[in-house]
Design an enzyme around this catalytic site. Sequence first.
Site, PDB file in Angstrom:
ATOM      1  N   LYS A 146      -2.045   0.676   8.356  1.00 12.01           N
ATOM      2  CA  LYS A 146      -0.661   1.015   8.666  1.00 12.01           C
ATOM      3  C   LYS A 146      -0.612   1.984   9.843  1.00 12.01           C
ATOM      4  O   LYS A 146       0.130   1.778  10.800  1.00 12.01           O
ATOM      5  CB  LYS A 146      -0.004   1.637   7.425  1.00 12.01           C
TER       6      LYS A 146
ATOM      7  N   ARG B 219       3.371   8.368   3.694  1.00 13.60           N
ATOM      8  CA  ARG B 219       3.048   6.989   3.341  1.00 13.60           C
ATOM      9  C   ARG B 219       1.546   6.765   3.231  1.00 13.60           C
ATOM     10  O   ARG B 219       0.788   7.151   4.105  1.00 13.60           O
ATOM     11  CB  ARG B 219       3.576   6.039   4.427  1.00 13.60           C
TER      12      ARG B 219
ATOM     13  N   GLY C 245       1.598  -2.450  -1.823  1.00 13.88           N
ATOM     14  CA  GLY C 245       2.243  -1.909  -3.017  1.00 13.88           C
ATOM     15  C   GLY C 245       1.315  -1.226  -4.007  1.00 13.88           C
ATOM     16  O   GLY C 245       1.748  -0.773  -5.049  1.00 13.88           O
TER      17      GLY C 245
ATOM     18  N   MET D 241      -0.606   1.482  -3.570  1.00 13.03           N
ATOM     19  CA  MET D 241      -0.634   2.948  -3.543  1.00 13.03           C
ATOM     20  C   MET D 241       0.767   3.478  -3.304  1.00 13.03           C
ATOM     21  O   MET D 241       1.715   2.723  -3.229  1.00 13.03           O
ATOM     22  CB  MET D 241      -1.600   3.414  -2.472  1.00 13.03           C
TER      23      MET D 241
ATOM     24  N   ARG E  34       1.682  -5.883  10.078  1.00 17.88           N
ATOM     25  CA  ARG E  34       0.310  -6.195   9.675  1.00 17.88           C
ATOM     26  C   ARG E  34       0.169  -7.704   9.679  1.00 17.88           C
ATOM     27  O   ARG E  34       1.171  -8.426   9.658  1.00 17.88           O
ATOM     28  CB  ARG E  34       0.005  -5.628   8.293  1.00 17.88           C
TER      29      ARG E  34
ATOM     30  N   HIS F 162       6.956  -8.461  -5.027  1.00 14.73           N
ATOM     31  CA  HIS F 162       5.560  -8.175  -5.337  1.00 14.73           C
ATOM     32  C   HIS F 162       4.845  -9.402  -5.905  1.00 14.73           C
ATOM     33  O   HIS F 162       3.757  -9.780  -5.474  1.00 14.73           O
ATOM     34  CB  HIS F 162       5.499  -7.020  -6.331  1.00 14.73           C
TER      35      HIS F 162
ATOM     36  N   SER G 279     -36.220 -28.248  -1.815  1.00 11.56           N
ATOM     37  CA  SER G 279     -34.839 -27.892  -2.129  1.00 11.56           C
ATOM     38  C   SER G 279     -34.909 -26.646  -2.997  1.00 11.56           C
ATOM     39  O   SER G 279     -35.460 -26.677  -4.097  1.00 11.56           O
ATOM     40  CB  SER G 279     -34.159 -29.042  -2.864  1.00 11.56           C
TER      41      SER G 279
ATOM     42  N   CYS H  54     -29.876 -26.060  -3.093  1.00  4.72           N
ATOM     43  CA  CYS H  54     -28.883 -26.651  -3.981  1.00  4.72           C
ATOM     44  C   CYS H  54     -28.590 -25.589  -5.026  1.00  4.72           C
ATOM     45  O   CYS H  54     -29.193 -24.541  -5.039  1.00  4.72           O
ATOM     46  CB  CYS H  54     -29.410 -27.940  -4.600  1.00  4.72           C
TER      47      CYS H  54
ATOM     48  N   TYR I  75     -29.960 -27.500   5.373  1.00  4.80           N
ATOM     49  CA  TYR I  75     -28.704 -27.875   4.724  1.00  4.80           C
ATOM     50  C   TYR I  75     -28.441 -27.030   3.483  1.00  4.80           C
ATOM     51  O   TYR I  75     -29.340 -26.357   2.972  1.00  4.80           O
ATOM     52  CB  TYR I  75     -28.736 -29.366   4.336  1.00  4.80           C
TER      53      TYR I  75
HETATM   54  P1  ADP Z   1       4.233   0.210   1.023  1.00  7.40           P
HETATM   55  O1  ADP Z   1       2.811   0.237   1.419  1.00  7.40           O
HETATM   56  O2  ADP Z   1       4.461   0.184  -0.422  1.00  7.40           O
HETATM   57  O3  ADP Z   1       5.036  -0.800   1.775  1.00  7.40           O
HETATM   58  P2  ADP Z   1       5.357   2.075   2.832  1.00  7.40           P
HETATM   59  O4  ADP Z   1       4.688   3.334   3.209  1.00  7.40           O
HETATM   60  O5  ADP Z   1       5.266   1.008   3.837  1.00  7.40           O
HETATM   61  O6  ADP Z   1       4.808   1.627   1.442  1.00  7.40           O
HETATM   62  O7  ADP Z   1       6.861   2.459   2.561  1.00  7.40           O
HETATM   63  C1  ADP Z   1       7.678   2.027   1.531  1.00  7.40           C
HETATM   64  C2  ADP Z   1       9.030   1.647   2.076  1.00  7.40           C
HETATM   65  O8  ADP Z   1       9.656   2.751   2.717  1.00  7.40           O
HETATM   66  C3  ADP Z   1       8.965   0.558   3.109  1.00  7.40           C
HETATM   67  O9  ADP Z   1      10.052  -0.299   2.939  1.00  7.40           O
HETATM   68  C4  ADP Z   1       9.075   1.295   4.398  1.00  7.40           C
HETATM   69  O10 ADP Z   1       9.617   0.499   5.415  1.00  7.40           O
HETATM   70  C5  ADP Z   1       9.998   2.436   4.040  1.00  7.40           C
HETATM   71  N1  ADP Z   1       9.763   3.582   4.898  1.00  7.40           N
HETATM   72  C6  ADP Z   1       8.592   4.220   5.074  1.00  7.40           C
HETATM   73  N2  ADP Z   1       8.692   5.190   5.973  1.00  7.40           N
HETATM   74  C7  ADP Z   1       9.972   5.200   6.394  1.00  7.40           C
HETATM   75  C8  ADP Z   1      10.690   5.970   7.335  1.00  7.40           C
HETATM   76  N3  ADP Z   1      10.096   6.919   8.041  1.00  7.40           N
HETATM   77  N4  ADP Z   1      11.993   5.707   7.513  1.00  7.40           N
HETATM   78  C9  ADP Z   1      12.572   4.719   6.797  1.00  7.40           C
HETATM   79  N5  ADP Z   1      11.958   3.948   5.895  1.00  7.40           N
HETATM   80  C10 ADP Z   1      10.665   4.189   5.688  1.00  7.40           C
HETATM   81 MG    MG Z   2       4.925  -1.074   3.645  1.00  5.95          MG
HETATM   82 MG    MG Z   3       5.063   1.344  -2.282  1.00  6.15          MG
END
Ligand code: ADP
Ligand code: MG
Ligand code: MG
Length: 936
Positions: A47, A117, A126, A128, A361, A477, A804, A872, A892
């Site tokens: 990220k 984040r 999702g 962490m 990503r 999710h 083999s 094999c 092979y």
């Molecule tokens: P995850 O890995 O669970 O997606 P994120 O760190 O990407 O966690 O963030 C969770 C949510 O919060 C995402 O929808 C992200 O776009 C939003 N978000 C994160 N940082 C900001 C920010 N600085 N301003 C607005 N929304 C944010």
């Molecule tokens: Mg995210």
């Molecule tokens: Mg999250």
Amino acid sequence: MIDGKANTSRGGTAGAGESGIPAGAGAGWVKSFEQGNAGMKAELGGKGANLAEMTNAGLPVPPGFTITTEACRAYYACGGMLPDGLMAETESALRELERKQGKTFGDAANPLLVSVRSGSVTSMPGMMDTILNVGLNDETVRGVAAASGNERFAYDCYRRLVQMFGNVVFGIEPIRFEKLLHELKRETGSEHDRDVPAEGWKRLVDRYKALITGECGKPFPQSASEQLRLAVEAVFRSWNNQRAKVYRKVNRIPDEQGTAVNVQAMVFGNKGDDCGTGVVFTRNPSTGEKTLFGEYLTNAQGEDVVAGVRTPLPIAELARQMPDVYASLQRTAERLERHYRDMQDIEFTVEHGKLYLLQTRGGKRSAQAAMKISVDLVEEGLLTREEAIARIEIGHLDQLLHPAIPEGERLDVVATGLPASPGAATGIAVFDADTAEAWARAGRRVILVRAETTPEDIHGVLAAEGVLTSRGGMTSHAAVVARGMGKPCVCGCEEARIDLDAREFRAGDAVIREGEAVSIDGSSGRVIRGEVQLRAADMSAELAKLLEWADGIRTLRVAANADNPADAAKAREFGAEGIGLCRTEHMFLAPDRLPAVREMILAETKREREAALAKLLPMQRSDFEGMFRAMDGLPVTIRLLDPPLHEFLPNADELRQRIAELSAENAAAADVGAAANDRRESLRELEAMLRKVRSLHEANPMLGQRGCRLGVLFPEIYDMQAEAVFLAALTCLREGVAVVPEVMVPLVGHVNELRFLRERIERTAERVLGGEADRCRFKVGTMIEVPRAALTAGQIAECADFFSFGTNDLTQMTYGCSRDDAEGKFLTHYVDHKLLPHNPFQTLDREGVGRLIEWALHQGKAARRELKTGVCGEHGGDPQSIFFCHAAGLDYVSCSPYRIPLARIAAAQARLALGTAPRPGEAEREPAWTAGRDAS
Ligand code: ADP
Ligand code: MG
Ligand code: MG
């Protein structure tokens, strides 16, 4: 880097390291977005690295900085304490951020708010934690209200912060907060979150704070910098939460990596109706089609979209609601795709009509989509064929040939949801992840049915054949995780009303209870009552094309393990270049043949045995004819009988039981005559069989009289098999079918065994082929599966045209453990506790078994230059093991028909990654391992 230059126009070049940190403290725990790039994933997490890359490309990313994964590792190394200097560096990076934003963290009048984040090296969607709106407290919330002129908005942010903080930092379950939220909505008469007035949010914040104080004995922290510190620590800790650990294990992500932490200025999608937040894929992640695909919500923040709070709108709707934003989203998507040369998964937020990017990503995609996207990117000129092949996720190929629902089947379709992850699955309905796991472990196929899955359900998704949810969209999710795992998924199926208490779901008139059969079709969204017979999927045009490209790259050949003509035909369809292993015992086990096989085993004299073998001969012969015809000129390696004879007889307990029953009947019945005679006759037979079973009993059959040991003691058996091979070859030759039989002797440990058997095979060939011997070129070779054979391969090669490597047995014997016992007992424990890097029966142990193979290969080739060599056994279909086989210079691999496409791609990837393999024996050189090459 995107435009080849670092765009630092927002705030000068200053990152933490250069912006006035006291000398000595600058350990480099912190990097501003301007200081990073996409190549720095190991340090910044995926990220963070991508936020940096986008920032430097001048894309609209809210500014921020990243605390490195190294800091996380240091945190764990210190036993869960923030390393020295980390907070000082963070503070000074924050000062820089304040300057850029013209706001001050914790300031009552004009406060800066940030998100904290998580962000691991390999994306773990999702798994962490992240906390938004950090910096709000009873005072600053008023500042935000005043500055925005929107009190409702300010308190909406505040209640979100307190909830996330309470959950992530203090570990209070989300449901506790949800309950309070529902109560409040009832009180205020609000249907949706967006209907709750400012007053309501204020009240909720108070209740949330009371909940935290009540649960933890300490209040929600009012100090902004304390919030920040606690949030950073909590994100570090979230690396080791249960779901993250499970996810890493499934996806083989190293536990040592740690997560980075991104601290980023907030932008707000919840400020009004010209605001919103969403997720967009640059192509359809389910089909691969080239159209923007995604969902958004107006007047919402962050996780509302993925969390399934409201069902989001399809992205096409945005084109109507905010055409300008949509257009700029489209331009950005195109640009990111060209830049990354891959389909992207983008998070965005719109604040008062302005677009911000919060994440990009490589998008997770279904196997089908992956193939289509790869081919399209090559055809659009963004990728070369080699790059496309190198990028293929091998796991996808495994899933591609997953079953589908046959056309024209009569189905009891009870509901239709979103087709979130393709493929069909059938099993029994279960309503929670733990039950799914337990039942799957008990050997049942289950479909996990949930209102909405959360990351806590991951073990259930893993255990299930497929997933059905009643809420949540295509980016929920459940959908993302299922696609990643290649599990069929139908989501957002609102017609399915789940009643967790009754443990059932209703759709229309249908009621499906837990434990009842249900099927889902993740390609059409159909939910079907009852079980459906699934059929293997066809190979798509895209896959066929990729395979063709792969064939142009690879040097390792791919053959199939197949024991009957149907499998052989399937194998050819998938591109097998021959049969590397035909196990003749499978032919012996067919129910119509077993009586003759048993007769052969029970025979007391050689004559009796030959009589029984004469019955088997035509059966074997017709099997082999079928194989030769299916392979039409490609080599077919036929392994002579391998398992110990007792495997073809009933087990002793069963026999004893039947004898007891029959004797009891005899005693009870006073009759004389035919019936009694029959009974006595079968009793005698059973007793004879039991005697034989006893005499064949071995303390350790795995190391007993099997393979060629059997063939040496009962040469008539192998003679019959060889005769069947050559007779079949003759028949085919006369029909005009080219044949290349390769007779393979199993379990050789000493060259004398092979010498003895080879002579007999050659004699049989001479006898059967007679004058036509010239037309039938055959080979005689051996399995190398006993360590002694590997060690004396030079001698053995004098009697073998091919080797083999039977890596299943070779692994068992090298490790000195039987697979069945090991996997059931200690092996899983070993892998779980990292005593072994992986299960050596799945992935070849290069350092041990691999060395034996390399040794044998070099000795063998030195003795016989044209020796053909391959593997094999299951390793032949395992990507990592295929890499080894390529590197070692084997000719092979042979694997099950369904793994052939995978093996073809893996072999091409090996060639791309490792270059052309050495040709052992051609250049005199040391075995590669002696030069210190290591497993990677
Ligand atoms: P995850 O890995 O669970 O997606 P994120 O760190 O990407 O966690 O963030 C969770 C949510 O919060 C995402 O929808 C992200 O776009 C939003 N978000 C994160 N940082 C900001 C920010 N600085 N301003 C607005 N929304 C944010
Ligand atoms: Mg995210
Ligand atoms: Mg999250």
